[in-house]
Design an enzyme around this catalytic site. Sequence first.
Site, mmCIF file in Angstrom:
data_model
loop_
_atom_site.group_PDB
_atom_site.id
_atom_site.type_symbol
_atom_site.label_atom_id
_atom_site.label_comp_id
_atom_site.label_asym_id
_atom_site.label_seq_id
_atom_site.Cartn_x
_atom_site.Cartn_y
_atom_site.Cartn_z
ATOM 1 N N SER A 141 13.533 -7.210 3.818
ATOM 2 C CA SER A 141 12.778 -8.467 3.755
ATOM 3 C C SER A 141 13.771 -9.607 3.957
ATOM 4 O O SER A 141 14.993 -9.394 3.833
ATOM 5 C CB SER A 141 12.142 -8.578 2.358
ATOM 6 N N TYR A 154 12.706 -8.088 -6.771
ATOM 7 C CA TYR A 154 12.394 -7.655 -5.403
ATOM 8 C C TYR A 154 13.615 -7.876 -4.512
ATOM 9 O O TYR A 154 14.009 -7.003 -3.736
ATOM 10 C CB TYR A 154 11.211 -8.481 -4.906
HETATM 11 N N1 LIG Z 1 3.803 -8.910 3.687
HETATM 12 C C1 LIG Z 1 4.933 -9.580 3.628
HETATM 13 O O1 LIG Z 1 4.962 -10.808 3.712
HETATM 14 C C2 LIG Z 1 6.251 -8.823 3.520
HETATM 15 C C3 LIG Z 1 7.432 -9.503 3.817
HETATM 16 C C4 LIG Z 1 8.636 -8.807 3.767
HETATM 17 C C5 LIG Z 1 8.648 -7.476 3.460
HETATM 18 N N2 LIG Z 1 7.490 -6.819 3.178
HETATM 19 C C6 LIG Z 1 7.568 -5.389 2.898
HETATM 20 O O2 LIG Z 1 6.611 -4.680 3.687
HETATM 21 C C7 LIG Z 1 6.189 -3.514 2.976
HETATM 22 C C8 LIG Z 1 4.705 -3.594 2.644
HETATM 23 O O3 LIG Z 1 3.990 -3.677 3.763
HETATM 24 P P1 LIG Z 1 2.763 -4.632 4.055
HETATM 25 O O4 LIG Z 1 3.057 -6.037 3.800
HETATM 26 O O5 LIG Z 1 2.438 -4.186 5.408
HETATM 27 O O6 LIG Z 1 1.745 -4.250 2.885
HETATM 28 P P2 LIG Z 1 0.223 -3.892 2.767
HETATM 29 O O7 LIG Z 1 -0.206 -4.510 1.500
HETATM 30 O O8 LIG Z 1 -0.549 -4.187 4.015
HETATM 31 O O9 LIG Z 1 0.254 -2.288 2.628
HETATM 32 C C9 LIG Z 1 0.888 -1.640 1.593
HETATM 33 C C10 LIG Z 1 0.478 -0.179 1.659
HETATM 34 O O10 LIG Z 1 1.291 0.541 0.744
HETATM 35 C C11 LIG Z 1 0.490 1.540 0.175
HETATM 36 N N3 LIG Z 1 1.072 2.000 -1.083
HETATM 37 C C12 LIG Z 1 1.185 1.309 -2.238
HETATM 38 N N4 LIG Z 1 1.689 2.091 -3.206
HETATM 39 C C13 LIG Z 1 1.912 3.304 -2.644
HETATM 40 C C14 LIG Z 1 2.413 4.537 -3.144
HETATM 41 N N5 LIG Z 1 2.743 4.683 -4.429
HETATM 42 N N6 LIG Z 1 2.518 5.583 -2.295
HETATM 43 C C15 LIG Z 1 2.135 5.468 -1.000
HETATM 44 N N7 LIG Z 1 1.644 4.320 -0.481
HETATM 45 C C16 LIG Z 1 1.537 3.249 -1.292
HETATM 46 C C17 LIG Z 1 -0.865 0.863 -0.027
HETATM 47 O O11 LIG Z 1 -1.897 1.801 -0.227
HETATM 48 C C18 LIG Z 1 -0.983 0.052 1.255
HETATM 49 O O12 LIG Z 1 -1.675 0.764 2.248
HETATM 50 C C19 LIG Z 1 6.963 -3.488 1.699
HETATM 51 O O13 LIG Z 1 8.143 -2.753 1.847
HETATM 52 C C20 LIG Z 1 7.242 -4.958 1.487
HETATM 53 O O14 LIG Z 1 8.291 -5.154 0.598
HETATM 54 C C21 LIG Z 1 6.278 -7.469 3.193
#
Ligand SMILES: NC(=O)c1ccc[n+]([C@@H]2O[C@H](COP(=O)([O-])OP(=O)(O)OC[C@H]3O[C@@H](n4cnc5c(N)ncnc54)[C@H](O)[C@@H]3O)[C@@H](O)[C@H]2O)c1
Length: 259
Positions: A141, A154
Site C-alpha cells: 500500500s 496497517y
Molecule cells: N482499497 C484500497 O484503497 C487499498 C489501498 C491499498 C491497499 N489495499 C490492499 O488491497 C487488499 C484488499 O483488496 P481490496 O481493496 O480489493 O478489498 P475488497 O474489500 O474489495 O476485497 C477484500 C476481499 O478479501 C476477502 N477476505 C477477507 N478476509 C478474508 C479471509 N480471511 N480469507 C480469504 N479472503 C478474505 C473478502 O471476502 C473480500 O472479497 C488488501 O491487501 C489491502 O490492504 C487496499
Amino acid sequence: MRLEGKIGIVTAAASGMGRAGALRFAEEGAKVGVVDVDAAGVERVVNQITQAGGEAKGIVADLTKDSESRRMVQETADAFGGLDFVWNHVGHPGPSRVEGVDMADFDLAIILNLRTLVVATDVAIPLIRKRGGGSLLYTASTSGIRGSLKSPIYSMAKFGVIGFAKSLAKRLAPENIRVNAVCPGTTETPMLRAFTARPDQDEMKGKDIDALLQNRGSDVPMRRRAQPEEIANAALFLVSDEASYVTGAALSVDGGTTA
Ligand SMILES: NC(=O)c1ccc[n+]([C@@H]2O[C@H](COP(=O)([O-])OP(=O)(O)OC[C@H]3O[C@@H](n4cnc5c(N)ncnc54)[C@H](O)[C@@H]3O)[C@@H](O)[C@H]2O)c1
C-alpha cells in the site's frame, strides 16, 4: 496473450482489485485459482471467467488459517498441473487506535497482511522452482512506503510486506523467481469503507461516513480514487514475463500520492 500457458493464484479474488486481477489474468490466458472466504463471490468470479472462455478454479478458503493458506496453493497446482505465479492480495486494515489497541484486531492485521503471505510463499516456492522460475506478487500500500496517520498498525504490516518482498527477491533472483510488491493508493473497493468507517477512530465519531467516502481521493495529485482495474493492470505486468528483469520492486499505483 500475455499470460498464455501460465498458472496462477489470486487471493481476495471475490471483490475489488483481486477480482479485477483474476478476470484480467484469465483474459490474458492464465489458468487462475480464485481464492476468497466469500463462497458466493468466488462462484461469481469463476462463472464470469468460464463464460468468457477462460479457465479458473474456485477455492473457498479462510486465509486466517495456515492450513487454508497452504491448501489453496496446493489445490491450484494440483488442478492445473503446476504453478507460475501467486498474487497474495488479501489484507486487513487492523485497528486505528494505539492507546487502547484492540489486540485481536492487531492479530488479524498481522495474519492477513503478513502471515498468510509467508505460509503461501513457503508452499509456492518449490512449485514455481519446478517450472524453472516465476513470480510472487504481494499487495502492500502507499502506507507501506510512508507513515499513515490513521493506520499505524496497517502501515507497520505493509512496510513488512515490502521488506519481505525485497529480501526474498534477492534470495530467489538466481533461480529466476521474481518477487515484487504493488502499492495501491486510495482505490474504490469495499475495503475503502472498512478503512474509513473503523469504529475505533475517535475523530470519526458523529461524522457522516458517506460524505467522507465521497471525498476520499480529493487529496490525491490526480484528484481521484483508483479503479480496481488500474491496480490489476499493474499486477498483470508484474506477474507477466514483460517484467522479466523486475524484482524487488515496490510499484506505486497511486495517482501520484507518494511522488
Ligand atoms: N482499497 C484500497 O484503497 C487499498 C489501498 C491499498 C491497499 N489495499 C490492499 O488491497 C487488499 C484488499 O483488496 P481490496 O481493496 O480489493 O478489498 P475488497 O474489500 O474489495 O476485497 C477484500 C476481499 O478479501 C476477502 N477476505 C477477507 N478476509 C478474508 C479471509 N480471511 N480469507 C480469504 N479472503 C478474505 C473478502 O471476502 C473480500 O472479497 C488488501 O491487501 C489491502 O490492504 C487496499
